[in-house]
Design a protein around this motif. Structure first.
Motif, PDB file in Angstrom:
ATOM      1  N   TYR A 203     132.834  13.424  71.501  1.00 46.27           N
ATOM      2  CA  TYR A 203     131.629  12.606  71.732  1.00 46.27           C
ATOM      3  C   TYR A 203     131.240  11.871  70.446  1.00 46.27           C
ATOM      4  O   TYR A 203     130.681  10.783  70.491  1.00 46.27           O
ATOM      5  N   ASN A 204     131.517  12.477  69.287  1.00 44.83           N
ATOM      6  CA  ASN A 204     131.317  11.779  68.006  1.00 44.83           C
ATOM      7  C   ASN A 204     132.282  10.611  67.874  1.00 44.83           C
ATOM      8  O   ASN A 204     131.908   9.504  67.490  1.00 44.83           O
ATOM      9  N   GLU A 205     133.534  10.895  68.204  1.00 48.34           N
ATOM     10  CA  GLU A 205     134.587   9.888  68.045  1.00 48.34           C
ATOM     11  C   GLU A 205     134.322   8.673  68.930  1.00 48.34           C
ATOM     12  O   GLU A 205     134.478   7.527  68.499  1.00 48.34           O
ATOM     13  N   VAL A 206     133.929   8.917  70.163  1.00 47.20           N
ATOM     14  CA  VAL A 206     133.718   7.790  71.083  1.00 47.20           C
ATOM     15  C   VAL A 206     132.534   6.935  70.618  1.00 47.20           C
ATOM     16  O   VAL A 206     132.551   5.711  70.735  1.00 47.20           O
ATOM     17  N   TRP A 207     131.520   7.574  70.029  1.00 46.49           N
ATOM     18  CA  TRP A 207     130.378   6.809  69.506  1.00 46.49           C
ATOM     19  C   TRP A 207     130.807   5.961  68.300  1.00 46.49           C
ATOM     20  O   TRP A 207     130.450   4.788  68.185  1.00 46.49           O
ATOM     21  N   GLN A 208     131.598   6.577  67.423  1.00 44.66           N
ATOM     22  CA  GLN A 208     132.000   5.886  66.192  1.00 44.66           C
ATOM     23  C   GLN A 208     132.918   4.696  66.466  1.00 44.66           C
ATOM     24  O   GLN A 208     132.928   3.731  65.697  1.00 44.66           O
ATOM     25  N   GLN A 209     133.671   4.736  67.553  1.00 45.36           N
ATOM     26  CA  GLN A 209     134.568   3.614  67.835  1.00 45.36           C
ATOM     27  C   GLN A 209     133.818   2.422  68.412  1.00 45.36           C
ATOM     28  O   GLN A 209     134.375   1.333  68.542  1.00 45.36           O
TER      29      GLN A 209
END
Length: 310
Positions: A203-209
């Motif tokens: 969920y962090n990764e998808v936000w950061q992209q």
């Protein structure tokens, strides 16, 4: 036409798309029912409003159903309060555990037994040899009843870290292996959705992209260890969505490696929130003829958010 089955029979347990091919799920998350405080009544009223507007086929609680800000002294009473809007509407529903549910007078096993005494409950204990309580899948049939339309999977995300890393719990290796086997055994092409309480590290990764829709108003409180659940879901193929709760001020959604990661919208008033971030629910609409789902939020004031501002 099939005769109407009395509540609680086997037929009642079968999930089937409507004649038009649609199936609607309402996700309530972090309702945090406590001891019958005024906030609990506000939460129940919100639930009633959402249910009347959306007319769902299934309701899913993604954890922290009970555990208000002052704790919950009587789990049975709190669960009765939480389920009352569903029982009144003869709705089918199920739940997964959050990290606060069993911080009361009952263990997870006792809470699950208690749920299953409430009409409409489809929550299951899951395999006894697999970690956690309440790892299970529900099959959704097509409108004709002949073909599976989707597989709905539910995981106990556990509560707190078991090692010195600290922080929140994670889905353990044996749970992931069980889920992978279950996903492998479904007929080819059948989509799957996964529901759990604590969001995945991705969920962090998808936000950061970038390109997420919705709001992020607090850190992602995911586990500090990544046990590979997302990788397993990706490799299983045709897992369309993951739905979590836990973080009351986040409601965003985004796609990572073809899997749609979604937060619910926090439902309960009896815990932390923010005045300018209305409580609500996520709605998920499946269509047996479409490869993907559509989703929107329904808020406490009755409004609908189809695509929150990115």
């Amino acid at each position: 036409a099939m005769p109407q089955q009395p509540r609680g029979t086997t037929m009642r347990r079968l999930l089937r798309c409507r004649p038009d091919g649609s199936f609607t799920i309402v996700q309530f998350t972090d309702t945090h029912f406590g001891n019958g405080e005024a906030e609990d009544d506000r939460t129940a009223a919100l639930m009633e409003r959402v249910l009347d507007l959306e007319q769902p086929d299934l309701v899913v609680f993604t954890g922290d159903v009970i555990g208000g800000r002052h704790g919950t002294r009587n789990a049975r009473a709190a669960w009765a309060h939480a389920a009352a809007p569903l029982v009144a509407r003869d709705l089918r529903w199920c739940a997964v555990f959050g990290n606060h549910d069993d911080e009361c007078d009952a263990s997870r096993a006792e809470l699950l037994a208690l749920q299953r005494q409430i009409p409409g409950c489809l929550t299951r204990p899951g395999p006894a040899r697999v970690s956690g309580t309440g790892n299970y899948c529900l099959r959704l049939q097509s409108s004709s009843g002949r073909d599976p339309a989707a597989l709905l999977c539910f995981l106990d995300a556990n509560s707190y870290a078991e090692t010195a890393v600290g922080g929140y719990g994670w889905v353990r290796g044996d749970q992931i292996r069980w889920l992978s086997r279950t996903l492998e055994s479904r007929p080819a092409g059948v989509p799957a959705l996964v529901f759990l309480h604590i969001p995945l590290p991705e969920y962090n990764e998808v936000w950061q992209q970038g390109h997420c829709l919705g709001e992020k108003n607090e850190p992602v409180c995911c586990p500090r260890l990544n046990t590979g659940l997302f990788a397993a879901l990706h490799l299983a193929g045709n897992v369309r969505g993951v739905f979590a709760g836990h973080d009351h001020l986040n409601d965003y959604e985004g796609t990572l490696h073809a899997i749609h990661l979604c937060y619910g919208r926090a439902t309960g008033f009896n815990n932390y929130g923010r005045e300018d971030f209305l409580h609500g629910a996520r709605v998920i609409r499946l269509d047996e003829a479409a490869p993907d789902f559509t989703t929107w939020l329904r808020l406490d004031d009755g409004s609908r958010i189809d695509r929150p501002a990115a």
